[in-house]
Design a protein around this motif. Structure first.
Motif, PDB file in Angstrom:
ATOM      1  N   ARG A 119      -0.114  -8.361  -1.257  1.00  0.00           N
ATOM      2  CA  ARG A 119      -0.123  -6.936  -0.902  1.00  0.00           C
ATOM      3  C   ARG A 119      -1.487  -6.338  -1.200  1.00  0.00           C
ATOM      4  NH1 ARG A 119       4.772  -9.654  -0.866  1.00  0.00           N
ATOM      5  NH2 ARG A 119       6.529  -8.286  -1.328  1.00  0.00           N
ATOM      6  N   CYS A 120      -2.006  -5.597  -0.249  1.00  0.00           N
ATOM      7  CA  CYS A 120      -3.304  -4.948  -0.405  1.00  0.00           C
ATOM      8  C   CYS A 120      -3.221  -3.910  -1.527  1.00  0.00           C
ATOM      9  CB  CYS A 120      -3.699  -4.276   0.913  1.00  0.00           C
ATOM     10  SG  CYS A 120      -5.109  -3.165   0.781  1.00  0.00           S
ATOM     11  N   PRO A 121      -4.133  -3.991  -2.515  1.00  0.00           N
ATOM     12  CA  PRO A 121      -4.053  -3.037  -3.626  1.00  0.00           C
ATOM     13  C   PRO A 121      -4.403  -1.607  -3.211  1.00  0.00           C
ATOM     14  CG  PRO A 121      -5.957  -4.478  -3.872  1.00  0.00           C
ATOM     15  CD  PRO A 121      -5.212  -4.962  -2.666  1.00  0.00           C
ATOM     16  N   ALA A 122      -5.073  -1.452  -2.080  1.00  0.00           N
ATOM     17  CA  ALA A 122      -5.476  -0.102  -1.652  1.00  0.00           C
ATOM     18  C   ALA A 122      -4.342   0.645  -0.960  1.00  0.00           C
ATOM     19  CB  ALA A 122      -6.684  -0.184  -0.725  1.00  0.00           C
ATOM     20  N   CYS A 123      -3.577  -0.058  -0.136  1.00  0.00           N
ATOM     21  CA  CYS A 123      -2.555   0.659   0.643  1.00  0.00           C
ATOM     22  C   CYS A 123      -1.163   0.048   0.504  1.00  0.00           C
ATOM     23  CB  CYS A 123      -2.947   0.695   2.117  1.00  0.00           C
ATOM     24  SG  CYS A 123      -2.893  -0.914   2.921  1.00  0.00           S
ATOM     25  N   GLY A 124      -1.062  -1.136  -0.085  1.00  0.00           N
ATOM     26  CA  GLY A 124       0.250  -1.749  -0.253  1.00  0.00           C
ATOM     27  C   GLY A 124       0.683  -2.596   0.939  1.00  0.00           C
ATOM     28  N   PRO A 152      -4.883  -7.044   7.748  1.00  0.00           N
ATOM     29  CA  PRO A 152      -4.534  -6.265   8.942  1.00  0.00           C
ATOM     30  C   PRO A 152      -4.739  -4.765   8.747  1.00  0.00           C
ATOM     31  CG  PRO A 152      -2.578  -7.296   7.978  1.00  0.00           C
ATOM     32  CD  PRO A 152      -3.760  -7.847   7.257  1.00  0.00           C
ATOM     33  N   CYS A 153      -4.684  -4.284   7.491  1.00  0.00           N
ATOM     34  CA  CYS A 153      -4.841  -2.843   7.245  1.00  0.00           C
ATOM     35  C   CYS A 153      -6.291  -2.405   7.352  1.00  0.00           C
ATOM     36  CB  CYS A 153      -4.302  -2.487   5.867  1.00  0.00           C
ATOM     37  SG  CYS A 153      -5.110  -3.403   4.547  1.00  0.00           S
ATOM     38  N   GLY A 154      -7.221  -3.367   7.339  1.00  0.00           N
ATOM     39  CA  GLY A 154      -8.627  -3.008   7.444  1.00  0.00           C
ATOM     40  C   GLY A 154      -9.338  -2.886   6.107  1.00  0.00           C
ATOM     41  N   HIS A 155      -8.594  -2.885   5.012  1.00  0.00           N
ATOM     42  CA  HIS A 155      -9.238  -2.840   3.703  1.00  0.00           C
ATOM     43  C   HIS A 155      -9.858  -4.198   3.395  1.00  0.00           C
ATOM     44  CE1 HIS A 155      -6.255   0.563   2.860  1.00  0.00           C
ATOM     45  NE2 HIS A 155      -7.459   1.101   2.955  1.00  0.00           N
ATOM     46  N   THR A 156     -11.049  -4.163   2.817  1.00  0.00           N
ATOM     47  CA  THR A 156     -11.743  -5.404   2.506  1.00  0.00           C
ATOM     48  C   THR A 156     -11.589  -5.746   1.026  1.00  0.00           C
ATOM     49  OG1 THR A 156     -13.350  -4.855   4.196  1.00  0.00           O
ATOM     50  CG2 THR A 156     -13.957  -6.593   2.643  1.00  0.00           C
TER      51      THR A 156
HETATM   52 ZN    ZN Z   1      -4.894  -2.030   2.767  1.00  0.00          ZN
END
Ligand code: ZN
Length: 266
Positions: A119-124, A152-156
């Motif tokens: 899970r992306c820590p920025a957006c979940g 896929p969310c675009g966060h790096t």
């Molecule tokens: Zn994200």
């Protein structure tokens, strides 16, 4: 790096469900909560096709998970009903990253294998665990390999943050379990309140437990019990409500310890 996300915050569950139905298999942000307990309850009610979240019915049509992002807890859903199987989202991913050591003056190249959440820590939202690919590079005539992936969310994900995450997730070894029960619940916590009352009231019902919690200012916990009570069609004792709350407070499998192994290449 610009933060870009194709997902929009949606407390409108009808819209979230619609969006997810239109892109079967794609995770969509369905809600942002201030407490882990409410987020986990919502995810569970969505999965079970609860009356409270009609947009996600029938039971099993949607998958849902709750995951923390900073001070908030996000709930993500995806529509999975249909013939074609949807590949499951694993809890963790193991990747190789470059880390040249913590101390000053260290000159070698280090490749570290870390296990992190999917899970992306920025957006979940889900990380690009399916896009993990090797990336080769040369240093002083030697070749090294690390992993790269695209979320896929675009966060790096930066390697430094990934390394910190894998270290933060290391939990101390579990303390030897006491012979009887684990630590007693906090004196004035909702669980303790219910158990104390239930001890002196034979046959106490979850409905009464919810009332009791409300009287003591635990309206969030009371609402959770009422929602669960509805799910169980009224079949829940006060003690059952206490263990329900206790289960909700348990950590996710997500927060289980993960491993980091280091291999420094001289
Ligand atoms: Zn994200």
């Amino acid at each position: 790096m610009a933060m870009r996300s194709p997902y929009r915050a949606a407390t409108d569950h009808h819209a979230a469900a619609e969006t997810a139905r239109a892109q079967r298999g794609t995770w969509v942000l369905a809600g942002i909560f201030s407490s882990t307990m409410s987020a986990k309850t919502a995810a569970r009610l969505i999965r079970t096709g609860s009356e409270k979240y009609v947009g996600y019915q029938p039971a099993g049509a949607f998958e849902a998970y709750a995951t923390p992002t900073g001070d908030e807890v996000t709930v993500w859903v995806r529509y999975v009903a249909g013939e074609e199987p949807v590949s499951p989202l694993p809890d963790r991913m193991t990747v190789r990253i470059r880390h040249d050591g913590d101390g000053p003056g260290y000159s070698g190249v280090g490749i570290v294998t870390v296990t992190i959440s999917t899970r992306c820590p920025a957006c979940g939202g889900p990380r690009g665990w399916e896009t993990v690919r090797p990336h080769h590079f040369h240093h002083d005539g030697d070749q090294y390999t690390v992993d790269r992936w695209t979320n896929p969310c675009g966060h790096t994900d930066m390697y430094v943050a990934v390394l910190r995450e894998s270290r933060d997730r290391q939990l101390p070894p579990p303390a030897p379990a006491p012979p009887e029960q684990a630590a007693p619940p906090a004196e004035d916590g909702p669980v303790a309140l219910i158990l104390t009352a239930a001890a002196s009231r034979r046959g106490m019902h979850a409905k009464q437990a919810a009332l009791l919690l409300e009287e003591h200012g635990h309206s969030d916990a009371a609402a959770l019990i009422r929602a669960e009570l509805k799910e169980r069609r009224g079949h829940m004792s006060a003690k059952g409500a206490a263990s329900f709350l206790r289960d909700l407070a348990k950590p996710d499998p997500d927060s289980a310890p993960t491993s980091t192994t280091t291999r420094n290449v001289p």
